[in-house]
Each structure stands twice: as structure tokens, then as C-alpha cells.
Design a protein around this motif. Structure first.
Motif, PDB file in Angstrom:
ATOM      1  N   PRO A 267       0.849  -1.203   0.000  1.00  0.00           N
ATOM      2  CA  PRO A 267       0.000   0.000   0.000  1.00  0.00           C
ATOM      3  C   PRO A 267       0.880   1.247   0.000  1.00  0.00           C
ATOM      4  N   LYS A 268       0.297   2.378  -0.343  1.00  0.00           N
ATOM      5  CA  LYS A 268       1.061   3.612  -0.507  1.00  0.00           C
ATOM      6  C   LYS A 268       1.888   3.977   0.720  1.00  0.00           C
ATOM      7  N   GLU A 269       1.300   3.774   1.909  1.00  0.00           N
ATOM      8  CA  GLU A 269       2.011   4.172   3.131  1.00  0.00           C
ATOM      9  C   GLU A 269       3.231   3.294   3.416  1.00  0.00           C
ATOM     10  N   LYS A 270       3.330   2.113   2.770  1.00  0.00           N
ATOM     11  CA  LYS A 270       4.464   1.224   3.017  1.00  0.00           C
ATOM     12  C   LYS A 270       5.474   1.209   1.874  1.00  0.00           C
ATOM     13  N   LYS A 271       5.174   1.878   0.770  1.00  0.00           N
ATOM     14  CA  LYS A 271       6.049   1.818  -0.402  1.00  0.00           C
ATOM     15  C   LYS A 271       7.435   2.389  -0.118  1.00  0.00           C
ATOM     16  N   LYS A 272       7.489   3.468   0.655  1.00  0.00           N
ATOM     17  CA  LYS A 272       8.783   4.074   0.964  1.00  0.00           C
ATOM     18  C   LYS A 272       9.656   3.096   1.740  1.00  0.00           C
ATOM     19  N   ARG A 273       9.071   2.421   2.730  1.00  0.00           N
ATOM     20  CA  ARG A 273       9.827   1.468   3.543  1.00  0.00           C
ATOM     21  C   ARG A 273      10.283   0.269   2.703  1.00  0.00           C
ATOM     22  N   ARG A 274       9.390  -0.211   1.824  1.00  0.00           N
ATOM     23  CA  ARG A 274       9.754  -1.351   0.963  1.00  0.00           C
ATOM     24  C   ARG A 274      10.854  -0.960  -0.030  1.00  0.00           C
ATOM     25  N   THR A 275      10.811   0.283  -0.499  1.00  0.00           N
ATOM     26  CA  THR A 275      11.863   0.760  -1.402  1.00  0.00           C
ATOM     27  C   THR A 275      13.211   0.766  -0.699  1.00  0.00           C
ATOM     28  N   ILE A 276      13.210   1.214   0.552  1.00  0.00           N
ATOM     29  CA  ILE A 276      14.441   1.211   1.351  1.00  0.00           C
ATOM     30  C   ILE A 276      14.950  -0.214   1.539  1.00  0.00           C
ATOM     31  N   HIS A 277      14.032  -1.175   1.792  1.00  0.00           N
ATOM     32  CA  HIS A 277      14.412  -2.589   1.945  1.00  0.00           C
ATOM     33  C   HIS A 277      15.116  -3.099   0.691  1.00  0.00           C
ATOM     34  N   LEU A 278      14.514  -2.790  -0.472  1.00  0.00           N
ATOM     35  CA  LEU A 278      15.073  -3.265  -1.738  1.00  0.00           C
ATOM     36  C   LEU A 278      16.450  -2.660  -1.993  1.00  0.00           C
ATOM     37  N   LEU A 279      16.590  -1.356  -1.817  1.00  0.00           N
ATOM     38  CA  LEU A 279      17.865  -0.693  -2.072  1.00  0.00           C
ATOM     39  C   LEU A 279      18.939  -1.137  -1.083  1.00  0.00           C
ATOM     40  N   THR A 280      18.533  -1.333   0.170  1.00  0.00           N
ATOM     41  CA  THR A 280      19.481  -1.797   1.197  1.00  0.00           C
ATOM     42  C   THR A 280      20.004  -3.184   0.842  1.00  0.00           C
ATOM     43  N   TRP A 281      19.095  -4.055   0.414  1.00  0.00           N
ATOM     44  CA  TRP A 281      19.498  -5.417   0.030  1.00  0.00           C
ATOM     45  C   TRP A 281      20.468  -5.378  -1.150  1.00  0.00           C
ATOM     46  N   LEU A 282      20.134  -4.608  -2.185  1.00  0.00           N
ATOM     47  CA  LEU A 282      20.981  -4.543  -3.369  1.00  0.00           C
ATOM     48  C   LEU A 282      22.368  -3.993  -3.038  1.00  0.00           C
ATOM     49  N   LEU A 283      22.403  -2.893  -2.320  1.00  0.00           N
ATOM     50  CA  LEU A 283      23.692  -2.283  -1.962  1.00  0.00           C
ATOM     51  C   LEU A 283      24.494  -3.188  -1.039  1.00  0.00           C
ATOM     52  N   GLY A 284      23.800  -3.781  -0.053  1.00  0.00           N
ATOM     53  CA  GLY A 284      24.485  -4.642   0.903  1.00  0.00           C
ATOM     54  C   GLY A 284      25.064  -5.888   0.259  1.00  0.00           C
ATOM     55  N   SER A 285      24.275  -6.574  -0.549  1.00  0.00           N
ATOM     56  CA  SER A 285      24.725  -7.830  -1.153  1.00  0.00           C
ATOM     57  C   SER A 285      25.839  -7.585  -2.168  1.00  0.00           C
ATOM     58  N   ILE A 286      25.698  -6.531  -2.978  1.00  0.00           N
ATOM     59  CA  ILE A 286      26.745  -6.227  -3.955  1.00  0.00           C
ATOM     60  C   ILE A 286      28.041  -5.822  -3.251  1.00  0.00           C
ATOM     61  N   SER A 287      27.919  -5.044  -2.187  1.00  0.00           N
ATOM     62  CA  SER A 287      29.102  -4.657  -1.402  1.00  0.00           C
ATOM     63  C   SER A 287      29.771  -5.879  -0.794  1.00  0.00           C
ATOM     64  N   PHE A 288      28.955  -6.796  -0.298  1.00  0.00           N
ATOM     65  CA  PHE A 288      29.466  -8.031   0.300  1.00  0.00           C
ATOM     66  C   PHE A 288      30.283  -8.820  -0.725  1.00  0.00           C
ATOM     67  N   LEU A 289      29.734  -8.966  -1.927  1.00  0.00           N
ATOM     68  CA  LEU A 289      30.431  -9.713  -2.974  1.00  0.00           C
ATOM     69  C   LEU A 289      31.735  -9.031  -3.368  1.00  0.00           C
ATOM     70  N   LEU A 290      31.695  -7.684  -3.484  1.00  0.00           N
ATOM     71  CA  LEU A 290      32.889  -6.952  -3.888  1.00  0.00           C
ATOM     72  C   LEU A 290      33.988  -7.026  -2.827  1.00  0.00           C
ATOM     73  N   VAL A 291      33.604  -6.888  -1.557  1.00  0.00           N
ATOM     74  CA  VAL A 291      34.589  -6.960  -0.468  1.00  0.00           C
ATOM     75  C   VAL A 291      35.274  -8.313  -0.447  1.00  0.00           C
ATOM     76  N   PHE A 292      34.474  -9.377  -0.557  1.00  0.00           N
ATOM     77  CA  PHE A 292      35.063 -10.721  -0.531  1.00  0.00           C
ATOM     78  C   PHE A 292      35.904 -10.982  -1.780  1.00  0.00           C
ATOM     79  N   GLN A 293      35.458 -10.457  -2.921  1.00  0.00           N
ATOM     80  CA  GLN A 293      36.193 -10.672  -4.163  1.00  0.00           C
ATOM     81  C   GLN A 293      37.566 -10.025  -4.117  1.00  0.00           C
ATOM     82  N   PHE A 294      37.606  -8.744  -3.777  1.00  0.00           N
ATOM     83  CA  PHE A 294      38.864  -7.998  -3.851  1.00  0.00           C
ATOM     84  C   PHE A 294      39.742  -8.186  -2.612  1.00  0.00           C
ATOM     85  N   SER A 295      39.176  -8.745  -1.536  1.00  0.00           N
ATOM     86  CA  SER A 295      39.998  -9.032  -0.360  1.00  0.00           C
ATOM     87  C   SER A 295      40.729 -10.359  -0.509  1.00  0.00           C
TER      88      SER A 295
END
Length: 453
Positions: A306-334
Motif C-alpha cells: 500500500p502507498k504508506e508502506k512503499k517508501k519502507r519497501r523501497t528502502i528494503h530493496l535498495l538496502t538489500w541490493l547495496l548490501g549484497s553487492i558490497s558483500f560480494l565486492l569486499v570478498f572478491q577484492f579481499s
């Protein structure tokens, strides 16, 4: 006499109803799971094959709604034990001649022939009764099946194995369409049951992968390193990862819509364990699939919020994407773990792709056939299973030529469009499974065969 006959018929119908009720319950996958695990660890594969054959045959004859076959096919794909696997695999690269013993392969052929024969009859019945809609999906399926039959037809010297494998692929895809599809019905009520049954299935690869780790550790090796020891008889680490990603897509549906707290906790436990198994495969392909899968899950939550939860769900999605990609990059280059495994030949894929392109150029109309790379060595029988190019599109153009390659692209486009175009709340999670399957199969031949090389 008529009363006695009606009484027997009534008793028979009652038995059928009870069996059907059992198949449409969570007790069925629990029972099948227990039996299959027992047969797996005892190495009694032929009993597994007989049981699966019996269940599929029964469903073809006595069940109108055949959704349960979607679960049965998962068990069918995972019924070969590590003890009797006909391929070379595992940490010791052991081979086994179990499936080449006359009493085993003759029995297996008979057990396979029964449901296939019934499926052919059902397919003819569905066609005659006009239960099959003649549309773009129908045409694309038939054309793709014909392209399988014509693989390498004008190649010299003619390879009989191409014809045999083409026949197998033709019957596989056409029978699935004509015999089963008309009897699959996904709605809100039976989607939940299907999700629960699939969730129970996840215990099978979970237990088998854990057993694989224990077996490997018992040899004195460190199990938590990237290696080829994740071998469970019915597939290697990439196959295990693919199966887990597809079933996780369906399990997410049960997690989302279950309201009972205890059941929801159980489903979350199975989900976490399944994700753990994906991680334990050390399969880069599976890791990328897992990243995309969970991203799709968050995206569906965002779209349906619903509209009142879209902002929170957007944050969840962006947090997951940034976190998981960062995790992969850190492990790769370390240097902790090489996720990419990059080399100039893309892990030896470029030479395979070049061979596939050369094969297409040499016979552009109908290709060189599925065996243009030769066959996999299996015990005493060579060239039984063709080697593949690790790229579905190149494989189809090389093996089946321009006709096969274009047929495959048309088939993929039409079926994918149809799935997404008709998507509703119940179909959103099967669509997630479809998405993962398409993404993975683009890079290997899992979209066309049981194994990728």
C-alpha cells in the motif's frame, strides 16, 4: 448383479478419492521424502524409479488436477543416489556401473515406458477433445520439437545418436505440453498447497548436501573451500544451486501468505536452511541467482505494498541490493573468496563458444547435431550424453542450425511473454521461478537438458 457391480464401483471410487486426497496433502511429500532419502542412502535407485513411475502413471489416469506432478518431477530429478551415479563426480571421481547392469537398465526402461505410454494416450485424448488451444505457444512448441528432430540431419557422416537424442527431446517437450499442461490449474487455493509441498521437498537437498559435507570432512579435507566435492548423485554444485533457487521462489509464496505463526516460523526456517545450502554449493551461478531472486522478492513486495508502506519497501530493496553487492565486492577484492573466477577465457567458456560458432558456420541450416562436441564419458559407455557449450543460444544454433536457433528464441519469447502477461498474485511467485530459470539457462543448457557441461 447390478447392485453388486455398483457396490464394487463405489468402493473403487472411494479408494481413488482417498488416494487423491492423500496426494493433495502435505503428507504425500513427507512420505515421498522419507522413502526417497532411505533409497538414496541405501543406493536402491531402481525402487525410487519404480515408485516415481507408479505415481506419475496413477496421476495421468486418475487425477484431473495434476498440479502434484510439479512436485513429483522435483523428486524425479533428484532420485539418483551418489553411490550409483552413472557420471564421474565427487572428491574421488569414482564411477559406478549400476545403471549399466542389464537387470537395472532393462527395469528402468520398462518403468519409464509405462508413464510415457500413458502420457502419449493422454496427449492424443487432449488433442481430440480440443483441450489444447492452437495459439502461438502451441505453434512454437511444435516448431521447436521439429527442430530437435532435424538436428544435424544433413551433417556428414550422419550420427544416429543425434536422431536418438532429438527424438528424446521432441517427446520430452511435446509430451509436457500436450499431456500435462491442460491438467495444471494454479489458483489461490491450490497454489498454497503446492508451495507447502515444495517447501517439504527442500529438506531433500538440504539433508543430502549436509551429508556430502560430512562425508567430505571425514576424509580429512576442509569442507568450507570452493571445490567440486558438492556432488549428490543427481547433479553437481551448479545443479543443486539451480534446483534450490527454483523451489525457493515457490516457498516465498507460502512464507508471504501464511498467517499461522508456528507454520510461518517453520517456513522461514526452511527458507534460511535452503539459502544456506545455496551458499554451501560455492556456485557462482547460484550466488548470482540468489541475489536476483531475493531482489525480485523485495520488488514484488514493493509493487504490492500500500502507498504508506512503499517508501519502507523501497528502502528494503535498495538496502538489500547495496548490501549484497558490497558483500560480494569486499570478498572478491579481499581475496577471501574468488566469486568471479575471471580469466581470459572466461573459465574456458570462450573456446567452447568458438567451437559452437564454428559448428554453426559449417552447417548453418540444420546444424551439426547435439554431438558436435562429442559425448561425456560415463563408465563403459562414451558419447551417451552430448557435451554442451555452456550457452543455450550458441548450443541451439550449433546443434540445430538457423532453424533450431530461431525456433528456440521464438519459443522462449512467446512462453515468457505469456507467463508475464497473464501474471496475477498467485502467479507472481512461479514467475520468480521462471525468471531465475531463464537467467540461469541463458548461460548453460539447463533449459534444454538435465546436465550442462
Amino acid at each position: 448383479m447390478t447392485e453388486v457391480s455398483n457396490s464394487k464401483k463405489s468402493k473403487f471410487n472411494n479408494v481413488i478419492e482417498r488416494i487423491n486426497s492423500f496426494l493433495d496433502s502435505i503428507y504425500f511429500p513427507i512420505s515421498l521424502l522419507a522413502i526417497q532419502l532411505l533409497m538414496y542412502f541405501l543406493g536402491l535407485d531402481i525402487f525410487n524409479i519404480a515408485l516415481i513411475s507408479l505415481i506419475i502413471s496413477y496421476c495421468f489416469i486418475f487425477k484431473k488436477n495434476q498440479n502434484v506432478l510439479l512436485v513429483v518431477f522435483l523428486f524425479m530429478a533428484t532420485m539418483i543416489s551418489v553411490k550409483n551415479s552413472p557420471g564421474v563426480g565427487g572428491p574421488t571421481n569414482e564411477v559406478n556401473g549400476y545403471y549399466f547392469r542389464p537387470e537395472i537398465y532393462i527395469s528402468a526402461i520398462i518403468f519409464a515406458a509405462v508413464p510415457v505410454t500413458i502420457a502419449i494416450v493422454n496427449a492424443i485424448r487432449n488433442i481430440v477433445s480440443k483441450r489444447i488451444e492452437i495459439d502461438a505457444s502451441f505453434v512454437s512448441t511444435i516448431v521447436l520439437g521439429i527442430s530437435f528432430l532435424l538436428n544435424g540431419i544433413f551433417n556428414t557422416p550422419f550420427n544416429l545418436l543425434n536422431l536418438m537424442y532429438g527424438l528424446f527431446m521432441f517427446f520430452f517437450i511435446v509430451l509436457l505440453y500436450f499431456a500435462i499442461l491442460p491438467n495444471i490449474n494454479i489458483n489461490k487455493e491450490n497454489m498454497k498447497l503446492l508451495a507447502y509441498q515444495v517447501a517439504i521437498f527442500t529438506l531433500l537437498p538440504i539433508i543430502e548436501v549436509v551429508a556430502c559435507y560430512i562425508r567430505y570432512a571425514a576424509t580429512g579435507n576442509n569442507p568450507f573451500t570452493r571445490g567440486n566435492y558438492v556432488f549428490v548423485g543427481w547433479g553437481n554444485r551448479n545443479t543443486v544451486g539451480m534446483i534450490m533457487l527454483v523451489v525457493l521462489s515457490i516457498v516465498f509464496y507460502a512464507v508471504k501468505y501464511e498467517t499461522n505463526k508456528t507454520l510461518k516460523a517453520i517456513l522461514w526456517t526452511l527458507t534460511v536452511l535452503s539459502i544456506g545450502v545455496v551458499i554451501l554449493t560455492f556456485s557462482r551461478q547460484a550466488y548470482i541467482g540468489l541475489l536476483i531472486l531475493i531482489s525480485l522478492y523485495f520488488f514484488i513486495m514493493l509493487v504490492r505494498a500500500p502507498k504508506e508502506k512503499k517508501k519502507r519497501r523501497t528502502i528494503h530493496l535498495l538496502t538489500w541490493l547495496l548490501g549484497s553487492i558490497s558483500f560480494l565486492l569486499v570478498f572478491q577484492f579481499s581475496g577471501i573468496f574468488d566469486f568471479v573466477g575471471f580469466d581470459i577465457n572466461l573459465s574456458n567458456r570462450l573456446p567452447l563458444w568458438k567451437k559452437g560458432i564454428d559448428a554453426y558456420i559449417s552447417n548453418p541450416l540444420f546444424g551439426q547435431g547435439f554431438y558436435f562436441l562429442g559425448g561425456d564419458k560415463i563408465v563403459r559407455v562414451e558419447s551417451l550424453i552430448p557435451l554442451f557449450t555452456h550457452n543455450t543460444i550458441i548450443e541451439m544454433f550449433a546443434a540445430c542450425g538457423l532453424f533450431g536457433g530461431m525456433s528456440y528464441l521464438m519459443y522462449r519469447f512467446i512462453t515468457t511473454y505469456k507467463i508475464y502477461h497473464t501474471m496475477n498474485k498467485e502467479k507472481a511467485y512461479p514467475v520468480m521461478a521462471c525468471s531465475i530459470f531463464l537467467i540461469i539457462s541463458f548461460n548453460s543448457l539447463v533449459g534444454l537438458s538435465t546436465g550442462a557441461k
